[in-house]
Motif scaffolding. Structure first.
Motif, PDB file in Angstrom:
ATOM      1  N   THR A 145       0.841  -1.194   0.000  1.00 42.16           N
ATOM      2  CA  THR A 145       0.000   0.000   0.000  1.00 42.16           C
ATOM      3  C   THR A 145       0.877   1.244   0.000  1.00 42.16           C
ATOM      4  O   THR A 145       2.055   1.206   0.376  1.00 42.16           O
ATOM      5  N   CYS A 146       0.276   2.352  -0.436  1.00 42.99           N
ATOM      6  CA  CYS A 146       0.943   3.645  -0.363  1.00 42.99           C
ATOM      7  C   CYS A 146      -0.131   4.724  -0.269  1.00 42.99           C
ATOM      8  O   CYS A 146      -1.268   4.523  -0.707  1.00 42.99           O
ATOM      9  N   PRO A 147       0.193   5.876   0.297  1.00 46.96           N
ATOM     10  CA  PRO A 147      -0.816   6.943   0.431  1.00 46.96           C
ATOM     11  C   PRO A 147      -0.967   7.742  -0.857  1.00 46.96           C
ATOM     12  O   PRO A 147      -0.060   7.794  -1.699  1.00 46.96           O
ATOM     13  N   ASP A 148      -2.115   8.387  -0.995  1.00 49.85           N
ATOM     14  CA  ASP A 148      -2.329   9.295  -2.122  1.00 49.85           C
ATOM     15  C   ASP A 148      -1.240  10.357  -2.207  1.00 49.85           C
ATOM     16  O   ASP A 148      -0.846  10.781  -3.292  1.00 49.85           O
ATOM     17  N   SER A 149      -0.771  10.793  -1.046  1.00 50.71           N
ATOM     18  CA  SER A 149       0.206  11.883  -1.005  1.00 50.71           C
ATOM     19  C   SER A 149       1.608  11.439  -1.417  1.00 50.71           C
ATOM     20  O   SER A 149       2.462  12.279  -1.703  1.00 50.71           O
ATOM     21  N   ASP A 150       1.869  10.137  -1.454  1.00 58.39           N
ATOM     22  CA  ASP A 150       3.187   9.608  -1.828  1.00 58.39           C
ATOM     23  C   ASP A 150       2.988   8.285  -2.569  1.00 58.39           C
ATOM     24  O   ASP A 150       3.290   7.214  -2.044  1.00 58.39           O
ATOM     25  N   PRO A 151       2.481   8.328  -3.810  1.00 60.64           N
ATOM     26  CA  PRO A 151       2.051   7.109  -4.505  1.00 60.64           C
ATOM     27  C   PRO A 151       3.186   6.339  -5.161  1.00 60.64           C
ATOM     28  O   PRO A 151       3.147   6.035  -6.357  1.00 60.64           O
ATOM     29  N   HIS A 152       4.212   6.001  -4.392  1.00 57.50           N
ATOM     30  CA  HIS A 152       5.382   5.335  -4.953  1.00 57.50           C
ATOM     31  C   HIS A 152       5.531   3.915  -4.396  1.00 57.50           C
ATOM     32  O   HIS A 152       5.391   3.685  -3.194  1.00 57.50           O
ATOM     33  N   VAL A 153       5.838   2.975  -5.300  1.00 62.98           N
ATOM     34  CA  VAL A 153       6.091   1.576  -4.962  1.00 62.98           C
ATOM     35  C   VAL A 153       7.276   1.112  -5.805  1.00 62.98           C
ATOM     36  O   VAL A 153       7.350   1.455  -6.992  1.00 62.98           O
ATOM     37  N   PRO A 154       8.221   0.350  -5.248  1.00 67.22           N
ATOM     38  CA  PRO A 154       9.326  -0.143  -6.070  1.00 67.22           C
ATOM     39  C   PRO A 154       8.826  -1.071  -7.180  1.00 67.22           C
ATOM     40  O   PRO A 154       7.944  -1.907  -6.960  1.00 67.22           O
TER      41      PRO A 154
END
Length: 226
Positions: A145-154
């Motif tokens: 999961t990741c937040p809307d404010s930091d939508p980054h995933v490797p």
């Protein structure tokens, strides 16, 4: 397959949906406008998980050693499916271990799917990876999961090249940025498209349609029938 019965008390309610499609105003023409239903996610599952799930988690814990607790947030068994919720910064390490360990050997990742839960505060965007062990005939899922404010995933492209276009599609439709992807561009929508059409906050119906010279507005702008 799990032998453990599911307990509805394990679920986590993250919102309430009104109407068949969650539309507000004039958009819901389904006749289910007064339908009210909870939006819930299954909670963590206690051991034993059942079937081969315990063996998979046990071996992964051995292989990761002291980093297991920092990498795996929880295990969820829901509808005979094991999902391991992984901290996003540890995703490549966990995936590589699942692929390379001879007792695990999850050689195939069937892609990645995005989900948007606006009510899941701080983790609104979810990415789900279905894995298969051809060697051992086993299936599990990884979820980050990741937040809307930091939508980054490797990106998992370096571990599973099959995720190439799937990560592009998930980026296109949900706005999840897969760091390290070799060419993260839109794959369905035009490059200059504004927004990500499968997010819950995207306007229902998308764009107006012209039919034989007549303008047909998106469903959320049409008249409602009561």
């Amino acid at each position: 397959m799990s032998d453990r019965p599911e307990d509805p008390r394990d679920s986590e309610v993250i919102g309430v949906r009104r109407g068949m499609f969650g539309a507000r105003g004039s958009g819901d023409t389904s006749g289910y406008g007064r339908l009210v239903s909870e939006v819930s996610l299954p909670g963590g599952s206690p051991r034993p998980y059942g079937g081969y799930f315990d063996a998979v988690v046990d071996r992964l814990e051995q292989a990761l050693g002291q980093t297991f607790d920092a990498a795996v947030e929880r295990a969820v068994v829901h509808r005979d499916q094991l999902t391991l919720e992984i901290r996003r910064d540890r995703l490549p390490d966990v995936a590589r271990t699942l692929r390379d360990d001879p007792e695990l050997r999850f050689e195939l990742c069937a892609g990645v799917s995005g989900v948007h839960y606006p009510g899941d505060a701080g983790r609104e965007l979810h990415a789900v990876y279905p894995l298969m062990s051809i060697t051992h005939n086993r299936r599990i899922q990884l979820e980050v999961t990741c937040p809307d404010s930091d939508p980054h995933v490797p990106s998992l492209f370096s571990v599973y090249p099959t995720t190439d276009w799937h990560e592009r599609e998930t980026y296109d439709f949900f706005g999840i940025v897969f760091d390290g992807h070799p060419g993260l561009t839109r794959i369905e929508m035009p490059d200059d498209w504004d927004g990500h059409p499968q997010r819950k906050d995207y306007p229902l119906g998308g764009v107006p349609v012209e039919y034989h010279g007549a303008q047909i507005p998106p469903p959320d702008e049409r008249r409602a029938y009561h």
